[in-house]
Design an enzyme around this catalytic site. Structure first.
Site, PDB file in Angstrom:
ATOM      1  N   SER A   1      -7.480  18.545  36.897  1.00 47.55           N
ATOM      2  CA  SER A   1      -8.802  17.934  36.684  1.00 47.55           C
ATOM      3  C   SER A   1      -9.747  18.809  35.886  1.00 47.55           C
ATOM      4  O   SER A   1     -10.901  18.429  35.662  1.00 47.55           O
ATOM      5  CB  SER A   1      -9.438  17.597  38.040  1.00 47.55           C
ATOM      6  OG  SER A   1      -9.627  18.766  38.791  1.00 47.55           O
TER       7      SER A   1
ATOM      8  N   THR B   1     -13.300  18.299  38.989  1.00 42.53           N
ATOM      9  CA  THR B   1     -14.485  19.041  38.564  1.00 42.53           C
ATOM     10  C   THR B   1     -14.731  20.296  39.390  1.00 42.53           C
ATOM     11  O   THR B   1     -14.889  20.218  40.606  1.00 42.53           O
ATOM     12  CB  THR B   1     -15.771  18.180  38.694  1.00 42.53           C
ATOM     13  OG1 THR B   1     -15.581  16.962  38.012  1.00 42.53           O
ATOM     14  CG2 THR B   1     -16.981  18.883  38.135  1.00 42.53           C
TER      15      THR B   1
ATOM     16  N   THR C   1     -14.906  20.212  33.640  1.00 41.54           N
ATOM     17  CA  THR C   1     -13.952  19.168  34.079  1.00 41.54           C
ATOM     18  C   THR C   1     -13.213  18.565  32.889  1.00 41.54           C
ATOM     19  O   THR C   1     -13.702  18.624  31.753  1.00 41.54           O
ATOM     20  CB  THR C   1     -14.726  18.037  34.802  1.00 41.54           C
ATOM     21  OG1 THR C   1     -13.798  17.119  35.375  1.00 41.54           O
ATOM     22  CG2 THR C   1     -15.645  17.275  33.875  1.00 41.54           C
TER      23      THR C   1
ATOM     24  N   ARG D   1     -15.398   8.751  26.634  1.00 41.73           N
ATOM     25  CA  ARG D   1     -16.205   8.667  27.863  1.00 41.73           C
ATOM     26  C   ARG D   1     -16.633  10.073  28.278  1.00 41.73           C
ATOM     27  O   ARG D   1     -15.863  11.022  28.284  1.00 41.73           O
ATOM     28  CB  ARG D   1     -15.384   8.028  28.977  1.00 41.73           C
ATOM     29  CG  ARG D   1     -16.097   7.894  30.327  1.00 41.73           C
ATOM     30  CD  ARG D   1     -15.821   9.074  31.243  1.00 41.73           C
ATOM     31  NE  ARG D   1     -16.368   8.873  32.595  1.00 41.73           N
ATOM     32  CZ  ARG D   1     -16.381   9.813  33.518  1.00 41.73           C
ATOM     33  NH1 ARG D   1     -15.908  11.016  33.252  1.00 41.73           N
ATOM     34  NH2 ARG D   1     -16.871   9.566  34.715  1.00 41.73           N
ATOM     35  N   VAL D   2     -17.901  10.195  28.642  1.00 43.37           N
ATOM     36  CA  VAL D   2     -18.438  11.468  29.129  1.00 43.37           C
ATOM     37  C   VAL D   2     -19.013  11.218  30.524  1.00 43.37           C
ATOM     38  O   VAL D   2     -19.728  10.230  30.739  1.00 43.37           O
ATOM     39  CB  VAL D   2     -19.537  11.993  28.176  1.00 43.37           C
ATOM     40  CG1 VAL D   2     -20.271  13.184  28.785  1.00 43.37           C
ATOM     41  CG2 VAL D   2     -18.921  12.382  26.820  1.00 43.37           C
ATOM     42  N   GLY D   3     -18.695  12.103  31.440  1.00 43.86           N
ATOM     43  CA  GLY D   3     -19.191  11.957  32.805  1.00 43.86           C
ATOM     44  C   GLY D   3     -20.467  12.739  33.041  1.00 43.86           C
ATOM     45  O   GLY D   3     -21.206  13.084  32.112  1.00 43.86           O
ATOM     46  N   ASP D   4     -20.721  13.030  34.297  1.00 40.18           N
ATOM     47  CA  ASP D   4     -21.938  13.763  34.677  1.00 40.18           C
ATOM     48  C   ASP D   4     -21.853  15.252  34.404  1.00 40.18           C
ATOM     49  O   ASP D   4     -22.882  15.913  34.217  1.00 40.18           O
ATOM     50  CB  ASP D   4     -22.220  13.554  36.178  1.00 40.18           C
ATOM     51  CG  ASP D   4     -21.050  14.011  37.049  1.00 40.18           C
ATOM     52  OD1 ASP D   4     -19.889  13.779  36.650  1.00 40.18           O
ATOM     53  OD2 ASP D   4     -21.295  14.609  38.105  1.00 40.18           O
TER      54      ASP D   4
ATOM     55  N   THR E   1     -19.733  16.487  42.094  1.00 39.67           N
ATOM     56  CA  THR E   1     -18.344  16.149  41.804  1.00 39.67           C
ATOM     57  C   THR E   1     -18.152  14.668  42.153  1.00 39.67           C
ATOM     58  O   THR E   1     -18.912  14.121  42.942  1.00 39.67           O
ATOM     59  CB  THR E   1     -17.383  17.044  42.608  1.00 39.67           C
ATOM     60  OG1 THR E   1     -16.044  16.708  42.296  1.00 39.67           O
ATOM     61  CG2 THR E   1     -17.599  16.906  44.113  1.00 39.67           C
ATOM     62  N   GLY E   2     -17.158  14.051  41.559  1.00 39.85           N
ATOM     63  CA  GLY E   2     -16.913  12.638  41.864  1.00 39.85           C
ATOM     64  C   GLY E   2     -17.191  11.746  40.673  1.00 39.85           C
ATOM     65  O   GLY E   2     -17.156  12.197  39.524  1.00 39.85           O
TER      66      GLY E   2
ATOM     67  N   GLY F   1     -18.765  10.299  37.922  1.00 37.86           N
ATOM     68  CA  GLY F   1     -19.915  10.757  37.151  1.00 37.86           C
ATOM     69  C   GLY F   1     -20.948   9.692  36.859  1.00 37.86           C
ATOM     70  O   GLY F   1     -22.149   9.966  36.829  1.00 37.86           O
TER      71      GLY F   1
HETATM   72  N1  GLY Z   1     -17.522  14.224  37.819  1.00 39.97           N
HETATM   73  C1  GLY Z   1     -16.613  14.231  36.771  1.00 39.97           C
HETATM   74  C2  GLY Z   1     -16.667  13.038  35.921  1.00 39.97           C
HETATM   75  O1  GLY Z   1     -17.072  11.964  36.347  1.00 39.97           O
HETATM   76  O2  GLY Z   1     -16.260  13.131  34.790  1.00 39.97           O
END
Ligand code: GLY
Length: 343
Positions: free
Chosen positions: A85, A203, A221, A231-234, A254-255, A257
Site C-alpha cells: 500500500s 497509507t 501511500t 485518482r488522488v486520495g487524501d 488512513t482509509g 481518502g
Molecule cells: N488514504 C489513502 C487513499 O485514499 O488514497
C-alpha cells in the site's frame, strides 16, 4: 590569546549553569532554552508503523528534528516490497501503473506534496524537496517525476511481480469499488498469501514531536488499489491526509481518502484539539463527522485518524475495528488497536 581563553571560560560557565538548571535559560544569559529531558515521541498508522517509528526514533533520540525523523521513518515502508500500500511494491491502478501520493509538513507551516508520482520509491523525499526547493506546495504527475529526476532521483519500476500478479487477478473481475476494507477482504480471500495480514493496511501517516518541542508530519501511500488512473486520495492533500500546527498538534489519516477530503479531516482534528479536546476525542469527533455526512456509506468503509498534541499526548479513532497504530518514545514502544465506532 588571553581574550580567547576568557571567552572559552565564559562559555564553559554558561554551559555548566545550563546543566545545573536542567538546561533552562538563566535570566539575562545568552543560553538558548533547551528541554531538560527528551520528551520526543513518534506515532504512526498501522502495525508496520513500528519499523518506521524505529527509524524515526534513531533521529529523535539524538534530539534531531521531527521533520528529519518523519521523513526517515516513512521511507522504511516506502522501500518495503512486502507492503503493498506504500511506495515500491504498492498495488497499481486499474491500468497497472503504480502511482504514489505523499506530503510532508514542518513546524513553520512549510509543506510539500507530490500527487500521482510514478517510478520513484521515495515519494516523501520528493515532497520534501518540493517544500524546500520550490515556491510551490504541490507537484503532480509527470511534472513531479521530471522534478524528481532533475534532482537526482533515479527512475525505477515500482511494480513488483507480486503486485503485478495481484493486479492481473483483479482484472479478471475488474470490479471498481472505492471501499478499501471490502475490496481488500475480497482480495485476501482470493489471495491467501496476501502480505497485508489479518486487516487491511493502507497509507503510512506519521507525526512526531522532537526534543525542542516542535512537531512535523509525513504521509505516503500508493493509494486505493486499482483506482482510476489519475485518482488522488487524501494522503498528499495538506489538511486532509496530514496537518501540523506547531502551537496545537498534528494529525494524519488512513482509509478511504474521498471521505477524509470531504471533511478536511486532519485539519479538523487539529482544530478540535485547539478547542481543548484530547487527541482521541478529536479523532472520534472527526470520524463522527464522516458518519454524519455519509451515514450509509460509512458502515462499509474504513477511515482512521491519529493525532498528537503539543504535550506529547496521542490518540486515535476509526470507523471500523482493525485500525492499529504504533507509538515510540523513551518510555514506550507499542502497537495498539484504535477504538472504533463500528465493531
Ligand atoms: N488514504 C489513502 C487513499 O485514499 O488514497
Amino acid at each position: 590569546m588571553k581574550s580567547t581563553r576568557r571567552k572559552f571560560l565564559q562559555a564553559s560557565v554558561i554551559s555548566s549553569a545550563a546543566v545545573l538548571t536542567g538546561g533552562q535559560a538563566l535570566a539575562g544569559s545568552i543560553v538558548q532554552p533547551r528541554p531538560a529531558t527528551n520528551g520526543s515521541i513518534v506515532i504512526s498508522t498501522w502495525d508496520f508503523g513500528r519499523a518506521a517509528n524505529a527509524a524515526a526514533w534513531s533521529i529523535l533520540e539524538r534530539k534531531g528534528r521531527a521533520l528529519d525523523a518523519v521523513e526517515a521513518g516513512v521511507r522504511v515502508p516506502e522501500a518495503d516490497p512486502s507492503n503493498q500500500s506504500v511506495g515500491y511494491g504498492g498495488l497499481p491502478d486499474r491500468d497497472g501503473r503504480v502511482t504514489l501520493d505523499a506530503c510532508i509538513m514542518d513546524e513553520f507551516y512549510n509543506c510539500g506534496s507530490v500527487m500521482a508520482l510514478e517510478h520513484i520509491t521515495h515519494a516523501i523525499s520528493v515532497a520534501r524537496l518540493v517544500m524546500e526547493k520550490t515556491p510551490h506546495i504541490v507537484l503532480a504527475g509527470d511534472g513531479a517525476l521530471q522534478f524528481a529526476l532533475a534532482n537526482g532521483f533515479k527512475k525505477e519500476n515500482l511494480l513488483t511481480p507480486e503486485s503485478e500478479k495481484a493486479w492481473k487477478e483483479w482484472l479478471k473481475r475488474s470490479r471498481y469499488e472505492p471501499a478499501i476494507n471490502v475490496e481488500n477482504q475480497l482480495f485476501r480471500k482470493e489471495n491467501s498469501s496476501y502480505p497485508g495480514g489479518a486487516e487491511n493496511h493502507d497509507t503510512i501517516g506519521m507525526v512526531a514531536l522532537d526534543a525542542s518541542g516542535n512537531l512535523s508530519g509525513a504521509c505516503t501511500t500508493s493509494g486505493l488499489a486499482y483506482k482510476i488512473h489519475g485518482r488522488v486520495g487524501d494522503s498528499p492533500i495538506i489538511g486532509a491526509g496530514l496537518y501540523v500546527d506547531n502551537e496545537v498538534g498534528a494529525a494524519t489519516s488512513t482509509g478511504v481518502g474521498e471521505e477524509v477530503i470531504r471533511i478536511v479531516g486532519s485539519h479538523l482534528v487539529v482544530e478540535l484539539m485547539r478547542q481543548g479536546h484530547s487527541p482521541e476525542a478529536a479523532c472520534k469527533m472527526a470520524v463522527q463527522r464522516i458518519i454524519k455526512r455519509s451515514p450509509e456509506k460509512s458502515k462499509n468503509i474504513q477511515v482512521g485518524f491519529l493525532a498528537l498534541n503539543k504535550k506529547g499526548e496521542y490518540g486515535a479513532y476509526a470507523l471500523q475495528k482493525g485500525f492499529t497504530y504504533a507509538v515510540k518514545s523513551s518510555k514506550t514502544e507499542l502497537v495498539k488497536p484504535s477504538k472504533s465506532i463500528y465493531g
